[in-house]
Motif scaffolding. Structure first.
Motif, mmCIF file in Angstrom:
data_model
loop_
_atom_site.group_PDB
_atom_site.id
_atom_site.type_symbol
_atom_site.label_atom_id
_atom_site.label_comp_id
_atom_site.label_asym_id
_atom_site.label_seq_id
_atom_site.Cartn_x
_atom_site.Cartn_y
_atom_site.Cartn_z
ATOM 1 N N ARG A 147 0.825 -1.218 0.000
ATOM 2 C CA ARG A 147 0.000 0.000 0.000
ATOM 3 C C ARG A 147 0.854 1.262 0.000
ATOM 4 O O ARG A 147 0.514 2.245 -0.655
ATOM 5 N N SER A 148 1.968 1.237 0.726
ATOM 6 C CA SER A 148 2.809 2.444 0.766
ATOM 7 C C SER A 148 3.405 2.742 -0.608
ATOM 8 O O SER A 148 3.511 3.899 -0.997
ATOM 9 N N ARG A 149 3.755 1.702 -1.360
ATOM 10 C CA ARG A 149 4.282 1.922 -2.713
ATOM 11 C C ARG A 149 3.208 2.548 -3.596
ATOM 12 O O ARG A 149 3.467 3.523 -4.315
ATOM 13 N N ARG A 150 1.988 2.020 -3.530
ATOM 14 C CA ARG A 150 0.899 2.567 -4.348
ATOM 15 C C ARG A 150 0.547 3.988 -3.920
ATOM 16 O O ARG A 150 0.303 4.859 -4.748
ATOM 17 N N MET A 151 0.520 4.209 -2.626
ATOM 18 C CA MET A 151 0.177 5.542 -2.121
ATOM 19 C C MET A 151 1.264 6.554 -2.481
ATOM 20 O O MET A 151 0.961 7.725 -2.723
ATOM 21 N N SER A 152 2.509 6.119 -2.536
ATOM 22 C CA SER A 152 3.602 7.020 -2.935
ATOM 23 C C SER A 152 3.315 7.604 -4.310
ATOM 24 O O SER A 152 3.440 8.819 -4.517
ATOM 25 N N ASP A 153 2.917 6.750 -5.239
ATOM 26 C CA ASP A 153 2.610 7.219 -6.592
ATOM 27 C C ASP A 153 1.424 8.178 -6.585
ATOM 28 O O ASP A 153 1.447 9.205 -7.259
ATOM 29 N N ARG A 154 0.408 7.860 -5.812
ATOM 30 C CA ARG A 154 -0.792 8.710 -5.741
ATOM 31 C C ARG A 154 -0.456 10.088 -5.167
ATOM 32 O O ARG A 154 -0.925 11.109 -5.667
ATOM 33 N N LEU A 155 0.375 10.113 -4.124
ATOM 34 C CA LEU A 155 0.722 11.395 -3.502
ATOM 35 C C LEU A 155 1.638 12.228 -4.398
ATOM 36 O O LEU A 155 1.521 13.450 -4.428
ATOM 37 N N LYS A 156 2.514 11.587 -5.119
ATOM 38 C CA LYS A 156 3.364 12.328 -6.068
ATOM 39 C C LYS A 156 2.491 12.968 -7.142
ATOM 40 O O LYS A 156 2.721 14.110 -7.532
ATOM 41 N N ALA A 157 1.482 12.236 -7.593
ATOM 42 C CA ALA A 157 0.554 12.789 -8.587
ATOM 43 C C ALA A 157 -0.252 13.950 -8.004
ATOM 44 O O ALA A 157 -0.678 14.838 -8.734
ATOM 45 N N ALA A 158 -0.441 13.954 -6.683
ATOM 46 C CA ALA A 158 -1.186 15.031 -6.014
ATOM 47 C C ALA A 158 -0.293 16.221 -5.673
ATOM 48 O O ALA A 158 -0.757 17.177 -5.052
ATOM 49 N N GLY A 159 0.981 16.170 -6.054
ATOM 50 C CA GLY A 159 1.863 17.315 -5.856
ATOM 51 C C GLY A 159 2.832 17.225 -4.692
ATOM 52 O O GLY A 159 3.623 18.145 -4.476
#
Length: 165
Positions: A121-133
């Protein structure tokens, strides 16, 4: 004398698999199950350039060098505790990114390390947060329970605190 119709006979006979068919189905099941298990336990995880081991994350959070966020569910926090120095913030929570920004004191450039159970989950969330700025997201791929990257927070004997959800 009438001979049996082969079509009728094959329709009436039960389905039988050859040894080869059974072997192919068995191997497909093992491969699929193995792939699911490998992903679930994050078997192929590594501590790469944008990743920290649990001791590194614990030390950096204690020194104030980064914000360590435990993104697991409240029931997981209550079972294991939360790593000392980590902020528990359920990733499923409505407005997760806004709550994270508040925890980061409004600074999307602040280093933020994410930890979950096994690093999936942390790997997936990392990508999501990078996309959020968010620009400095760091993964802790071992997680609390361990993965292919290493034994994890708990097995390393790092301190935990009771979750305050």
């Amino acid at each position: 004398m009438t001979l049996p119709n082969p079509v009728e006979q094959s329709e009436k006979s039960p389905l039988r698999l050859s040894r080869r068919g059974i072997l192919v189905l068995g191997l497909a099941g093992i491969a699929t199950g193995g792939a699911v298990a490998a992903q679930w336990y994050n078997v192929l995880a590594e501590n790469g350039a944008e990743a920290l081991s649990p001791p590194q994350a614990h030390e950096a959070a204690g020194a104030g060098a980064l914000l360590l966020v435990d993104i697991r569910r409240p029931d997981e926090w209550s079972r294991t505790g939360v790593g000392e120095g980590a902020v528990p913030l359920d990733m499923r929570r409505q407005g997760f990114e806004d709550a994270l920004l508040v925890a980061a004191q409004g600074d999307k450039a602040r280093p933020i390390a994410l930890i979950c159970a096994r690093g999936v989950r942390s790997r997936r969330m990392s990508d999501r947060l990078k996309a959020a700025g968010f620009t400095r997201i760091i993964d802790v791929p071992e997680g609390m329970l361990g993965s292919g990257a290493g034994p994890g927070w708990l097995r390393r004997g790092l301190p935990v605190v009771e979750a305050k959800s």
